[in-house]
Design an enzyme around this catalytic site. Structure first.
Site, PDB file in Angstrom:
ATOM      1  N   GLU A 273     -26.834  15.841  68.671  1.00 20.35           N
ATOM      2  CA  GLU A 273     -27.753  14.701  68.860  1.00 20.35           C
ATOM      3  C   GLU A 273     -28.929  15.556  69.836  1.00 20.35           C
ATOM      4  OE1 GLU A 273     -25.900  11.629  71.008  1.00 20.35           O
ATOM      5  OE2 GLU A 273     -25.040  10.883  69.297  1.00 20.35           O
ATOM      6  N   GLY A 275     -32.260  16.708  71.351  1.00 18.54           N
ATOM      7  CA  GLY A 275     -33.621  16.124  71.481  1.00 18.54           C
ATOM      8  C   GLY A 275     -34.767  17.242  72.009  1.00 18.54           C
ATOM      9  N   ARG A 276     -34.400  17.393  73.315  1.00 21.73           N
ATOM     10  CA  ARG A 276     -35.149  18.300  73.836  1.00 21.73           C
ATOM     11  C   ARG A 276     -35.365  19.607  73.481  1.00 21.73           C
ATOM     12  NH1 ARG A 276     -35.636  18.167  79.779  1.00 21.73           N
ATOM     13  NH2 ARG A 276     -33.906  17.061  79.898  1.00 21.73           N
ATOM     14  N   ARG A 313     -41.916  14.055  84.417  1.00 26.02           N
ATOM     15  CA  ARG A 313     -40.724  14.830  84.722  1.00 26.02           C
ATOM     16  C   ARG A 313     -40.836  15.801  86.104  1.00 26.02           C
ATOM     17  NH1 ARG A 313     -39.140  18.644  82.268  1.00 26.02           N
ATOM     18  NH2 ARG A 313     -36.990  17.620  82.391  1.00 26.02           N
ATOM     19  N   CYS A 345     -52.486   7.736  93.259  1.00 23.28           N
ATOM     20  CA  CYS A 345     -52.488   7.930  94.464  1.00 23.28           C
ATOM     21  C   CYS A 345     -51.100   7.763  94.852  1.00 23.28           C
ATOM     22  CB  CYS A 345     -52.948   6.298  94.779  1.00 23.28           C
ATOM     23  SG  CYS A 345     -54.973   6.543  94.739  1.00 23.28           S
ATOM     24  N   GLU A 346     -50.189   8.881  94.432  1.00 29.81           N
ATOM     25  CA  GLU A 346     -48.787   9.128  95.234  1.00 29.81           C
ATOM     26  C   GLU A 346     -48.879  10.532  95.368  1.00 29.81           C
ATOM     27  OE1 GLU A 346     -45.386   7.490  94.054  1.00 29.81           O
ATOM     28  OE2 GLU A 346     -46.139   5.847  92.849  1.00 29.81           O
ATOM     29  N   TYR A 374     -39.546  14.249  76.367  1.00 27.45           N
ATOM     30  CA  TYR A 374     -39.668  13.160  77.388  1.00 27.45           C
ATOM     31  C   TYR A 374     -40.924  13.380  78.106  1.00 27.45           C
ATOM     32  CZ  TYR A 374     -34.738  13.523  76.262  1.00 27.45           C
ATOM     33  OH  TYR A 374     -33.538  13.686  75.701  1.00 27.45           O
TER      34      TYR A 374
HETATM   35  N1  LLP Z   1     -27.412  11.923  73.037  1.00 25.78           N
HETATM   36  C1  LLP Z   1     -27.402  11.006  74.155  1.00 25.78           C
HETATM   37  C2  LLP Z   1     -26.314   9.702  74.118  1.00 25.78           C
HETATM   38  C3  LLP Z   1     -28.205  11.033  75.208  1.00 25.78           C
HETATM   39  O1  LLP Z   1     -28.222  10.280  76.003  1.00 25.78           O
HETATM   40  C4  LLP Z   1     -29.375  12.234  75.405  1.00 25.78           C
HETATM   41  C5  LLP Z   1     -30.399  12.260  76.154  1.00 25.78           C
HETATM   42  C6  LLP Z   1     -29.364  12.918  74.145  1.00 25.78           C
HETATM   43  C7  LLP Z   1     -28.392  12.840  73.133  1.00 25.78           C
HETATM   44  C8  LLP Z   1     -30.404  14.025  73.838  1.00 25.78           C
HETATM   45  O2  LLP Z   1     -30.341  14.940  74.988  1.00 25.78           O
HETATM   46  P1  LLP Z   1     -31.197  16.258  74.888  1.00 25.78           P
HETATM   47  O3  LLP Z   1     -30.797  17.130  73.846  1.00 25.78           O
HETATM   48  O4  LLP Z   1     -32.686  15.889  74.868  1.00 25.78           O
HETATM   49  O5  LLP Z   1     -30.853  16.893  76.328  1.00 25.78           O
HETATM   50  N2  LLP Z   1     -35.959  12.261  80.655  1.00 25.78           N
HETATM   51  C9  LLP Z   1     -34.913  13.238  80.926  1.00 25.78           C
HETATM   52  C10 LLP Z   1     -33.843  13.480  79.893  1.00 25.78           C
HETATM   53  C11 LLP Z   1     -33.036  12.111  79.662  1.00 25.78           C
HETATM   54  C12 LLP Z   1     -32.008  12.423  78.595  1.00 25.78           C
HETATM   55  C13 LLP Z   1     -31.414  11.215  78.048  1.00 25.78           C
HETATM   56  N3  LLP Z   1     -30.237  11.301  77.204  1.00 25.78           N
HETATM   57  C14 LLP Z   1     -35.793  14.560  81.108  1.00 25.78           C
HETATM   58  O6  LLP Z   1     -36.881  14.488  81.061  1.00 25.78           O
HETATM   59  O7  LLP Z   1     -35.281  15.545  81.506  1.00 25.78           O
END
Ligand code: LLP
Length: 413
Positions: A273, A275-276, A313, A345-346, A374
């Protein structure tokens, strides 16, 4: 590697100079690179080419329709955490048989929707969720395929707010309770056990926590099989980090090698899974300088038209993002420590402190790098600031993915 680089002294997204994008679409604007997106997906996918696997892209990282559509066309499934994300994914052409539904607080209507769409798997995070899922599935005469998301009690060594696999975190079921819950699930109507899921956090820059977690999951699978459960899939979550600074996280191929060492002989379809890793470095946030001001002892503040409402972030996780002017400059001369800040304003509305930048002036363009994940998904209209525009560059073509929100639209809500 990404496709944002200087050509003839000007920052380009693929073949397009960013100043042309600013002239046409204004600022702040998220700019994505199709070539980067494609490359990242293919490199990650390629790390598992010799294993039965699926890549369910974590939609939360960037849920833009066109991005989902393009990733779906490359073969991605989706990891979703709401019915809304499932709807978006299906609309973008991703087959429900490639969708997993994660999340600690799935509501009855969301569960019903997922069952009706016949998604690949529910990642169940608690006993009450299991019971609710069973009762809804049974009432619909359906069978929901499940994994339990197991919390392995492993510290991912990442920022506290994005570590998810420690005892005190809200995610998953306790490792020591897993066998009991799998045994219970096997007795319930409307439930078919198929998998174990784990996700210990995001932006991991070290393989050891993954290795520890996956080793514990392997031991659990052996126990579950001994107890008669048919575990055919493993969902290994996302979390592999990207280079924000100069430090280099493990490559997808090193990660793939580690996965094979630990789980290569487990005989399961492996689901990932990320994402980033897919979208993070495929996006920048282009902004314009409003003012350069100096305060005490000559401290320089570059005030730009992007702010924490567009990209939270740095404020929320003290995250580091590279920040570069659109005009190439000599790093060795004429640079000054500069704080790059937004107009909100923070005090925390800061993108970077003490960055070595040339002297910039009003209307100069500046890009915050590595914002594809993100970034826009976490944007809001705090301080009554309209949501930014988003464009995708594909070669020399610029496609508007979301036009800038107008003040009228914002006020109409
Ligand atoms: N699977 C699950 C169950 C998750 O909760 C997440 C991310 C991913 C996969 C994907 O993770 P990645 O490969 O993107 O690391 N907003 C935060 C990151 C929050 C991640 C939440 N869960 C930031 O900007 O660093």
């Amino acid at each position: 590697m990404d496709h944002f680089s200087y050509k003839n002294g000007t920052l380009h997204a693929e073949a397009v100079p960013v100043d042309a994008i600013a002239a046409e679409h204004g600022t702040p604007t998220y700019i994505y690179s199709n070539a980067t997106l494609t490359r990242h997906f293919q490199v990650f996918d390629g790390a598992f080419s010799d294993l039965d696997h699926a890549i369910c892209y974590a939609v939360k990282a960037n849920d833009n329709h066109e991005i989902l559509k393009r990733l779906g066309a490359l073969g991605a499934g989706a990891d979703c955490v709401s019915a809304g994300e499932i709807m978006r994914s299906i609309k973008a052409g991703i087959d429900p048989s490639n969708i997993v539904f994660s999340g600690v607080g799935k509501q009855p209507w969301e569960i019903e929707y997922g069952i009706k769409q016949n998604i690949m798997q529910f990642n169940v995070e608690s006993e009450p969720e299991l019971e609710l899922l069973s009762s809804i599935a049974a009432s619909l005469g359906a069978t929901a395929k499940i994994a339990f998301r197991v919390n392995p009690d492993v510290d991912a060594g990442t920022h506290d707010k994005i570590a998810t696999g420690r005892q005190g975190d809200k995610f998953g079921i306790a490792y020591d309770d897993a066998l009991r819950l799998y045994n219970k699930a096997a007795t319930l109507d409307g439930i078919e056990v198929q998998s174990v899921a784990v996700h210990i956090g995001s932006q991991l820059t070290n393989l050891e926590p993954f290795r520890q977690a996956f080793t514990k999951i392997k031991d659990l699978v052996i126990q579950l099989r001994e107890a008669g459960h048919n575990i055919t899939h493993l969902d290994l979550g996302g979390g592999l980090g990207i280079p924000y600074k100069k430090d280099i996280p493990p490559s997808p191929s090193a990660y793939g090698q580690m996965v094979k060492e630990v789980l290569g002989d487990i005989g399961c379809k492996l689901v990932f899974e990320p994402g980033r890793l897919i979208v993070g470095n495929a996006g920048i946030l282009l902004s314009k300088v409003i003012f350069l001001k100096e305060t005490y002892h000559g401290r320089k503040f570059l005030i730009i038209d992007a702010a924490m409402n567009d990209l939270i972030r740095p404020t929320l996780y003290d995250a580091y993002h590279d920040i570069v002017p659109s005009v190439e400059f000599d790093h060795t001369t004429d640079v000054f420590p500069t704080d790059i800040v937004g107009p909100v304003c923070e005090t925390g509305d800061v993108f970077g402190k003490d960055r070595e930048l040339p002297t910039m002036k009003a209307d100069d363009l500046i890009a915050i790098r590595s914002c594809g994940a993100y970034g826009s998904v976490m944007a809001c209209s705090y301080n009554t600031r309209p949501l930014p525009a988003e464009v995708l560059v594909d070669g020399d073509e610029v496609i508007v993915l979301r036009k800038r929100q107008s003040l009228d639209e914002l006020l109409a809500r």
